[in-house]
Write an enzyme that holds these catalytic residues in place. Sequence first.
Site, PDB file in Angstrom:
ATOM      1  N   HIS A   1     -19.979  26.650 -43.950  1.00 56.23           N
ATOM      2  CA  HIS A   1     -19.006  25.568 -43.904  1.00 56.23           C
ATOM      3  C   HIS A   1     -19.676  24.280 -43.414  1.00 56.23           C
ATOM      4  O   HIS A   1     -20.657  24.329 -42.661  1.00 56.23           O
ATOM      5  CB  HIS A   1     -17.839  25.941 -42.992  1.00 56.23           C
TER       6      HIS A   1
ATOM      7  N   GLU B   1     -14.850  28.527 -37.194  1.00 48.45           N
ATOM      8  CA  GLU B   1     -13.938  29.670 -37.109  1.00 48.45           C
ATOM      9  C   GLU B   1     -14.479  30.712 -36.129  1.00 48.45           C
ATOM     10  O   GLU B   1     -15.679  30.802 -35.879  1.00 48.45           O
ATOM     11  CB  GLU B   1     -13.716  30.299 -38.483  1.00 48.45           C
TER      12      GLU B   1
ATOM     13  N   HIS C   1     -22.854  33.327 -43.342  1.00 49.28           N
ATOM     14  CA  HIS C   1     -22.197  34.549 -42.894  1.00 49.28           C
ATOM     15  C   HIS C   1     -21.468  35.234 -44.042  1.00 49.28           C
ATOM     16  O   HIS C   1     -21.195  34.638 -45.084  1.00 49.28           O
ATOM     17  CB  HIS C   1     -21.202  34.256 -41.772  1.00 49.28           C
TER      18      HIS C   1
ATOM     19  N   ARG D   1     -20.475  28.605 -51.147  1.00 47.01           N
ATOM     20  CA  ARG D   1     -20.857  29.998 -51.356  1.00 47.01           C
ATOM     21  C   ARG D   1     -22.309  30.105 -51.821  1.00 47.01           C
ATOM     22  O   ARG D   1     -22.807  29.243 -52.536  1.00 47.01           O
ATOM     23  CB  ARG D   1     -19.915  30.657 -52.365  1.00 47.01           C
TER      24      ARG D   1
END
Length: 407
Positions: A97, A132, A261, A280
């Site tokens: 991200h 996150e 991740h 991605r």
Amino acid sequence: MFLGITNTPRDYAWGSVSAIPELLGRTVTGVPQAELWLGAHAGSPSVVVNPATVGGADTLLDWITAEPEVALGADRHGLPFLLKVLAAAAPLSLQAHPTPEQAREGFDREEAAGVPLDDPARNYKDPFPKPELVVALSERFEALSGFRPVAEALAEVEALDADSGRLGPLVVHLQHGLEDTVRWLEETDDSARAVIGAVGHLAVEAVAAAGPDGSVTPNTATAADLARTYPDDPGVVVSLLMHRVTLARGEAMYLPAGNIHAYLDGLGIELMAPSDNVLRGGLTPKHVDVPELLRVLDFAAHPAPLLEPEHLAPAVDRFAPEGVGFALLRVTSEGRPVGLGTGGTAPLDGPSIAICTEGVVTLVGAHSATLLRQGESCYITPDEGDVTVEADAGSGTTATVFIATGA
């Protein structure tokens, strides 16, 4: 106000068919249920259980839009987090991200280029970052997260290669560093394709040779698993360069901007900024933008990104990465009141969302109270101030509630 909210789980293919229904007390239908979103994100806003209590608003987003000062408090502009229940039964995409600056620049760039928001090739759906954290609810939560030191990755590769010599090009690239290696794998020339195939083959062979009672490293076992589903994917090799993380129930990890991740398996509570910006790098049929991924990746080797909670009281833990604007409280109770807020042990900062993950709890605020059974959730308006959590003393079981709030 304690406003009952719910939602329909997202049926992504990697989701578990049973974990979320069992948590929520719903029927297992055989359809994958991957994520339950609790919040006001336009992609899947929470549904209001009793719309009549908020002027007929059907979703949390509708109510916040109609009555922002009541729902959010004065001087607030939107809910600063999105709470999810996540249940993975297969690997999610390898991803990262952006930072706040990268998100703003990328969003503005795609807006100027006229890329529709619903275009599958669009990278930036909004101008916001997406830090996150995840806390394991299942006994084990499996993931790949962040790059490990080159020396560790080299040792893994050399052990896997043994005497075959098929991974020589990978060794050479690793000697030039992680960025050189990942760029070569993701851009995938003929030499990279040969190594990707060889790693998958060698990993599967190593697992087979070890047998059911043998042992291989967690990274090699993961590469073998990935190769069976994605035999030509660079993520098979990238997984060898990453930390293989196993969270026990109650443990957590934090995924900052640039962290590469992929969740692999398990049930967890996930809290993030309300963004949908995902770059991605493989293990997915979805859009992969290699140049943009490489632009946002943090190639530095860091320790495994475990997140230790702050123990505010024997029954209250607070997970709060610095600078993200949100926090996750875990409150356990065995029939004794546990106070939250300025008069208790853990302040709720503005609007909050609670979900009960075991037992039965009563939440008591300044103006009202509500009962939550396992799987039920509610939105808490700021005017409730201090909140007390109390388990059903007659149930004889521990109750747990997670509360997402500002920070």
